[in-house]
Design an enzyme around this catalytic site. Structure first.
Site, mmCIF file in Angstrom:
data_model
loop_
_atom_site.group_PDB
_atom_site.id
_atom_site.type_symbol
_atom_site.label_atom_id
_atom_site.label_comp_id
_atom_site.label_asym_id
_atom_site.label_seq_id
_atom_site.Cartn_x
_atom_site.Cartn_y
_atom_site.Cartn_z
ATOM 1 N N ALA A 1 0.811 -1.214 0.000
ATOM 2 C CA ALA A 1 0.000 0.000 0.000
ATOM 3 C C ALA A 1 0.849 1.272 0.000
ATOM 4 O O ALA A 1 0.308 2.369 -0.004
ATOM 5 C CB ALA A 1 -0.947 -0.015 1.205
ATOM 6 N N GLY B 1 10.050 7.310 2.876
ATOM 7 C CA GLY B 1 11.427 7.132 3.343
ATOM 8 C C GLY B 1 11.885 5.693 3.207
ATOM 9 O O GLY B 1 13.085 5.410 3.244
ATOM 10 N N ASN C 1 10.906 -4.394 14.920
ATOM 11 C CA ASN C 1 10.280 -3.165 15.397
ATOM 12 C C ASN C 1 9.296 -3.408 16.544
ATOM 13 O O ASN C 1 8.590 -2.488 16.954
ATOM 14 C CB ASN C 1 9.541 -2.455 14.252
ATOM 15 C CG ASN C 1 10.437 -2.174 13.070
ATOM 16 O OD1 ASN C 1 10.220 -2.677 11.984
ATOM 17 N ND2 ASN C 1 11.469 -1.379 13.287
ATOM 18 N N ARG D 1 1.638 1.840 11.569
ATOM 19 C CA ARG D 1 2.373 1.070 12.554
ATOM 20 C C ARG D 1 2.067 1.523 13.984
ATOM 21 O O ARG D 1 2.368 0.798 14.941
ATOM 22 C CB ARG D 1 3.888 1.158 12.274
ATOM 23 C CG ARG D 1 4.238 0.738 10.828
ATOM 24 C CD ARG D 1 5.589 0.105 10.703
ATOM 25 N NE ARG D 1 5.645 -1.134 11.477
ATOM 26 C CZ ARG D 1 6.695 -1.927 11.549
ATOM 27 N NH1 ARG D 1 7.792 -1.614 10.889
ATOM 28 N NH2 ARG D 1 6.689 -3.029 12.278
ATOM 29 N N GLU E 1 11.284 2.894 17.513
ATOM 30 C CA GLU E 1 11.120 1.834 16.505
ATOM 31 C C GLU E 1 11.723 0.511 16.960
ATOM 32 O O GLU E 1 11.962 -0.391 16.156
ATOM 33 C CB GLU E 1 11.727 2.289 15.173
ATOM 34 C CG GLU E 1 11.084 3.571 14.625
ATOM 35 C CD GLU E 1 9.814 3.336 13.781
ATOM 36 O OE1 GLU E 1 9.755 2.342 13.046
ATOM 37 O OE2 GLU E 1 8.879 4.172 13.877
ATOM 38 N N ARG F 1 12.774 8.389 12.423
ATOM 39 C CA ARG F 1 11.736 7.705 13.202
ATOM 40 C C ARG F 1 12.092 7.505 14.677
ATOM 41 O O ARG F 1 11.214 7.307 15.505
ATOM 42 C CB ARG F 1 11.454 6.331 12.589
ATOM 43 C CG ARG F 1 10.913 6.394 11.171
ATOM 44 C CD ARG F 1 10.228 5.086 10.879
ATOM 45 N NE ARG F 1 10.135 4.775 9.476
ATOM 46 C CZ ARG F 1 9.546 3.673 9.015
ATOM 47 N NH1 ARG F 1 9.033 2.797 9.866
ATOM 48 N NH2 ARG F 1 9.494 3.428 7.720
ATOM 49 N N HIS G 1 15.667 2.875 9.026
ATOM 50 C CA HIS G 1 16.068 2.333 10.328
ATOM 51 C C HIS G 1 17.575 2.103 10.284
ATOM 52 O O HIS G 1 18.131 1.792 9.222
ATOM 53 C CB HIS G 1 15.398 0.969 10.606
ATOM 54 C CG HIS G 1 13.934 1.036 10.886
ATOM 55 N ND1 HIS G 1 13.032 0.181 10.303
ATOM 56 C CD2 HIS G 1 13.218 1.835 11.705
ATOM 57 C CE1 HIS G 1 11.809 0.461 10.749
ATOM 58 N NE2 HIS G 1 11.893 1.466 11.595
ATOM 59 N N ASP H 1 19.086 -0.496 11.186
ATOM 60 C CA ASP H 1 19.421 -1.872 10.793
ATOM 61 C C ASP H 1 19.454 -2.059 9.276
ATOM 62 O O ASP H 1 19.716 -3.162 8.784
ATOM 63 C CB ASP H 1 18.533 -2.912 11.487
ATOM 64 C CG ASP H 1 17.083 -2.913 11.018
ATOM 65 O OD1 ASP H 1 16.730 -2.154 10.103
ATOM 66 O OD2 ASP H 1 16.290 -3.705 11.599
ATOM 67 N N CYS I 1 14.878 -7.469 9.644
ATOM 68 C CA CYS I 1 13.622 -6.809 10.046
ATOM 69 C C CYS I 1 12.625 -7.824 10.572
ATOM 70 O O CYS I 1 11.790 -7.506 11.407
ATOM 71 C CB CYS I 1 12.960 -6.124 8.855
ATOM 72 S SG CYS I 1 13.954 -4.875 8.075
HETATM 73 O O1 SUG Z 1 8.214 0.261 8.804
HETATM 74 N N1 SUG Z 1 7.397 -1.396 5.831
HETATM 75 C C1 SUG Z 1 8.097 -1.395 7.097
HETATM 76 C C2 SUG Z 1 9.404 -2.120 6.975
HETATM 77 C C3 SUG Z 1 10.057 -2.307 8.322
HETATM 78 C C4 SUG Z 1 11.428 -2.842 8.227
HETATM 79 N N2 SUG Z 1 11.967 -3.072 9.498
HETATM 80 C C5 SUG Z 1 13.243 -2.882 9.850
HETATM 81 N N3 SUG Z 1 14.083 -2.214 9.107
HETATM 82 N N4 SUG Z 1 13.631 -3.335 10.991
HETATM 83 C C6 SUG Z 1 8.301 0.035 7.591
HETATM 84 O O2 SUG Z 1 8.576 0.917 6.766
HETATM 85 C C7 SUG Z 1 5.485 -0.980 4.382
HETATM 86 C C8 SUG Z 1 4.003 -1.311 4.422
HETATM 87 C C9 SUG Z 1 3.227 -0.721 3.281
HETATM 88 O O3 SUG Z 1 3.683 0.268 2.709
HETATM 89 O O4 SUG Z 1 2.134 -1.226 3.010
HETATM 90 C C10 SUG Z 1 6.114 -1.010 5.747
HETATM 91 O O5 SUG Z 1 5.476 -0.698 6.725
#
Ligand code: SUG
Length: 417
Positions: free
Chosen positions: A18, A23, A100, A128, A161, A193, A229, A231, A346
């Site tokens: 979606a 970022g 996260n 989130r 996060e 974040r 992030h 990581d 992640c």
């Molecule tokens: O928070 N993607 C997550 C990915 C998280 C990755 N986690 C770490 N790096 N630890 C985020 O950006 C995308 C969902 C969407 O666009 O439908 C999303 O939430």
């Protein structure tokens, strides 16, 4: 006996693209693409099996109830009448990215000798921001033993996060470690974040030794290049810090502070000349699981996108062939999650603790992974396209799928929460 357990988020039946995270370049680039929830979840299970085969302890965190009716009710609407952007945000399967979920400080680091977990508030991204109540419910079940302390989130507006912005270095899991909290400063094209006040609050809650705790600023250049992030550009395990040279705002100051506390630290730095920031971020070289395995020594578990990126793959081949601290590389396919910016690191939350103190329903072996795979194969939708999101049939299907998994794992109390 303290062991590191990787708790992977089981990829939920509503996995879709979606484009909700500005970022996060992969997620925004793939907005509107057709997602394959069943394949996604099976990829996640295969990654867990690969960890088990390496001799590592493995756990799971479960998908959340989606759509999140409680959140929609708090917004004085419901799924049928909600605006499309709220529908997408209520349906997101983003809880799969367990890194996260929380920040974890193992018992040897904490003044009271307990392992502390703080659930992340994730307030920066609306989709989130409503994860934490269900995450907290799971953490309180999984870590109900007195060996743990589970904390409520840091209050808004201080974004947190979780473990994605936290690293721990240690001589061994039973020894006191050095905890490194990486925060961002607002001001670039994308949101930062992790707020430093959230990091400081967690360090206090966890009763960490200030002399072994560092607060390090993430470089604005890394955030602007898509490292939403820390990581995405750095990972630590044992005595090893593996990082891109442009990961931190004051890299020399950070390395000096780390060496002062832990002279035996091994810093494996990748220069921009070897692997550009853009290649590091698109391949997710650093969003790897860096693990100590009984048979092969320190192993880097990378997504297959790293093998497809010549600069990143050549760097690994050179390092492993040389005498570096990373002795082996393992490639996993988590392409469906990667397309939303979620790599192998992640998808997992590391908890170093005595496995006997964890609720066994959250631990998995090959047999329990078979059980999860059976439910996924039977109930998870094969595809979710953007125009499916408003369909009542899809909603009925994903809710049934979620209940089937929780029943299969004997976690019905999460259904009735
Ligand atoms: O928070 N993607 C997550 C990915 C998280 C990755 N986690 C770490 N790096 N630890 C985020 O950006 C995308 C969902 C969407 O666009 O439908 C999303 O939430």
């Amino acid at each position: 006996m303290i062991a590191e357990i990787n708790f992977d988020g089981v990829i939920g039946p509503t996995h879709n693209y979606a484009g909700l995270s500005p970022g996060n370049l992969a997620a925004t680039h793939n907005a509107g693409a057709i997602a394959r929830p069943r394949a996604a979840a099976l990829q996640g299970i295969a990654k867990m099996r690969a960890n088990v085969a390496l001799g590592l302890a493995q756990g799971v965190l479960l998908p959340h109830p989606r759509p999140d009716h409680q959140w929609l009710t708090a917004l004085h609407t419901d799924y049928a009448s909600a605006a499309p952007h709220l529908k997408a945000r209520a349906l997101s399967a983003s809880a799969m990215w367990a890194a996260n979920a929380a920040t974890v400080s193992p018992a040897p680091d904490c003044d009271d000798g307990r392992c502390h977990l703080s659930v992340a508030n994730l307030v920066t991204m609306p989709h989130r921001s409503h994860e934490w109540p269900d995450t907290l419910a799971q953490l309180r079940l999984a870590f109900a033993n007195d060996a743990f302390r589970v904390h409520a989130p840091v209050p808004a507006p201080f974004g947190d996060e979780g473990a994605a912005n936290h690293m721990r270095l240690c001589a061994g899991h039973g020894a006191a470690g050095v905890e490194v909290f990486v925060y961002g400063e607002a001001g670039g094209p994308f949101p930062a974040r992790q707020h430093v006040e959230a990091s400081r609050a967690i360090a206090r809650a966890h009763r960490l030794d200030p002399a072994r705790t560092l607060f390090v600023e993430q470089s604005a250049q890394a955030i602007a290049a898509g490292a939403f992030h820390n990581d995405v550009v750095a990972v630590a395990n044992g005595r090893t810090l593996f990082a891109h040279e442009l990961a931190f705002a004051d890299r020399d100051g950070f390395y000096a502070a780390l060496r002062a506390i832990m002279p035996e630290v091994e810093i494996v730095e990748v220069s921009a000349a070897e692997v550009s920031l853009a290649d590091a971020i698109s391949s997710y070289l650093f969003n790897a699981q860096l693990v100590s395995t009984p048979a092969r020594g320190q192993t880097l578990i990378v997504p297959r996108e790293v093998r497809d990126c010549p600069a990143a793959w050549q760097w690994i081949e050179r390092h492993v062939a040389g005498n570096g601290p990373i002795r082996a590389v393992e490639v996993v396919d988590v392409r469906e999650s990667m397309a939303n910016g979620g790599g192998p690191a992640c998808l997992r939350l590391r908890v170093a603790c005595d496995p006997a103190t964890v609720d066994p329903r959250f631990l998995v072996d090959d047999r329990r992974l078979d059980l999860i795979a059976e439910v996924v194969s039977e109930y998870w939708p094969e595809v979710i396209a953007p125009d499916h999101i408003g369909e009542p049939e899809l909603i009925a299907r994903v809710e049934k799928a979620w209940r089937a998994l929780l029943r299969a794992l004997d976690l019905v109390e999460l259904i009735d929460r």
